[in-house]
Motif scaffolding. Structure first.
Motif, mmCIF file in Angstrom:
data_model
loop_
_atom_site.group_PDB
_atom_site.id
_atom_site.type_symbol
_atom_site.label_atom_id
_atom_site.label_comp_id
_atom_site.label_asym_id
_atom_site.label_seq_id
_atom_site.Cartn_x
_atom_site.Cartn_y
_atom_site.Cartn_z
ATOM 1 N N GLY A 190 30.708 35.327 42.734
ATOM 2 C CA GLY A 190 31.743 36.291 42.371
ATOM 3 C C GLY A 190 32.374 37.015 43.536
ATOM 4 N N TRP B 39 37.659 42.546 35.880
ATOM 5 C CA TRP B 39 36.416 41.875 35.512
ATOM 6 C C TRP B 39 36.002 42.305 34.110
ATOM 7 C CZ3 TRP B 39 33.151 38.695 38.535
ATOM 8 C CH2 TRP B 39 33.556 38.511 39.876
ATOM 9 N N LEU C 19 30.423 45.773 41.006
ATOM 10 C CA LEU C 19 31.794 45.288 40.939
ATOM 11 C C LEU C 19 32.796 46.419 41.133
ATOM 12 C CD1 LEU C 19 31.472 42.776 37.963
ATOM 13 C CD2 LEU C 19 31.983 42.204 40.352
ATOM 14 N N THR D 14 38.310 44.831 43.550
ATOM 15 C CA THR D 14 38.279 45.087 42.112
ATOM 16 C C THR D 14 39.307 46.142 41.719
ATOM 17 O OG1 THR D 14 35.937 44.490 41.875
ATOM 18 C CG2 THR D 14 36.866 45.941 40.204
ATOM 19 N N VAL E 150 36.691 47.185 36.096
ATOM 20 C CA VAL E 150 35.604 46.500 35.397
ATOM 21 C C VAL E 150 35.574 47.042 33.970
ATOM 22 C CG1 VAL E 150 33.145 45.974 35.353
ATOM 23 C CG2 VAL E 150 34.267 46.471 37.521
ATOM 24 N N PHE F 231 41.670 39.313 31.563
ATOM 25 C CA PHE F 231 40.824 39.434 32.748
ATOM 26 C C PHE F 231 40.941 38.229 33.676
ATOM 27 C CE2 PHE F 231 38.962 41.967 29.396
ATOM 28 C CZ PHE F 231 38.732 43.170 30.047
ATOM 29 N N THR G 256 38.333 37.467 35.709
ATOM 30 C CA THR G 256 36.996 36.868 35.731
ATOM 31 C C THR G 256 36.103 37.491 34.661
ATOM 32 O OG1 THR G 256 37.205 36.632 38.137
ATOM 33 C CG2 THR G 256 35.028 36.259 37.199
ATOM 34 N N PHE H 292 32.082 37.801 33.749
ATOM 35 C CA PHE H 292 30.722 37.575 34.246
ATOM 36 C C PHE H 292 29.758 37.699 33.074
ATOM 37 C CE2 PHE H 292 26.694 39.175 36.218
ATOM 38 C CZ PHE H 292 26.333 37.954 36.764
#
Length: 280
Positions: free
Chosen positions: A74, A88, A102, A108, A111, A169, A171, A173
């Motif tokens: 990541g 994220w 993050l 970033t 999140v 988003f 990404t 996770f």
């Protein structure tokens, strides 16, 4: 006019009645606090197990250190990152320290974590005062807390949409999310993820595979076993998926021998990491 019943009561009786009434009112108000009373939706079959585990502090899946897979797969180079930064998404986030990690990254933008258990999110807020997380007005069906580059949503994951999350988003996770849900809900889970992922975005997926052992132990969960074949069955057929790559396979019993006690009846256990790339 006839006197009321209380007019015939002795002063001591009246005093007792008054104290009881006050105590009932205090109990009524204190019981309305969500941190003291189990929210109705957490009494559902889907969430009751998790509510109880958080309430009893039986959260063996929680790690105090940042997930190595997140760091390895990541990490984003600043030069290749969009000017506005990356968004994220961490589904069924609990109080994972991965979100704080993050949020601390220069690349970033935001999140967003979601969980169905209020205590999980409250614990994260308490653990990370540096993020200055505060309660906000609800967004749709979700309670909302925001802080420095972070948003926490409390509600049903399966009710999520881009309005609730504030957009799509870059990404996702998923380290301990898909393995936590009942296998019968996996297709629905993947559909939600697909709606929230931007074109060209990616999923970092960590699963646990109970590869061999007694049949009952292999099928047991959570965490439920998810093999490479199952990941491909769920994602390869979707028109928005460009590729699925198994990037790492870790022998869990070699890394953590004491897990053999926790996973009694399982003779081989592997943690798998996948990168799932969405079409641009």
């Amino acid at each position: 006019m006839a006197p009321s019943p209380t007019q015939h009561c002795a002063p001591s009786v009246l005093k007792t009645l008054t104290v009881c009434l006050i105590l009932q009112l205090v109990s009524s108000f204190s019981g309305s606090s969500m941190s003291q009373e189990r929210p109705l939706e957490e009494q559902s079959d889907r969430l009751s197990r998790w509510h109880n585990r958080w309430d009893e502090k039986r959260i063996g899946w929680h790690r105090e250190e940042v997930n190595p897979g997140l760091i390895k797969y990541g990490t984003v180079d600043k030069d290749s990152c969009p000017a506005e930064g990356l968004r994220w998404f961490v589904p069924l986030c609990g109080k994972t320290v991965d979100m704080a990690y993050l949020a601390s990254q220069e690349t970033t933008a935001e999140v967003v974590g979601v969980d169905g258990v209020l205590k999980a999110l409250e614990s994260f807020v308490e653990d990370h005062p540096e993020l200055k997380i505060e309660q906000q007005p609800p967004t749709g069906k979700f309670e909302k807390l925001t802080g420095t580059k972070i948003t926490l949503l409390k509600g049903d994951f399966f009710a999520l949409d881009v309005e609730a999350t504030g957009g799509q988003f870059d990404t996702v996770f998923d380290r301990a999310s898909m393995v936590a849900i009942d296998p019968s809900l996996r297709e629905d889970y993947v559909n939600v993820i697909g709606k929230l992922l931007k074109p060209g975005g990616k999923i970092i997926l960590g699963t646990l595979e109970r590869r061999t052992g007694e049949e009952e132990a292999v099928k047991k969960g959570p965490p439920f076993s998810i093999s490479e074949a199952e990941v491909r069955r769920l994602y390869e057929k979707l028109d928005w998926v460009e590729s699925i790559t198994l990037v790492e396979e870790i022998d869990e019993f070699a890394r953590t021998p004491e897990d053999k006690i926790r996973y009694e009846g399982v003779t081989s256990l592997y943690e798998l990491y996948f990168l799932i790339q969405a079409k641009a």
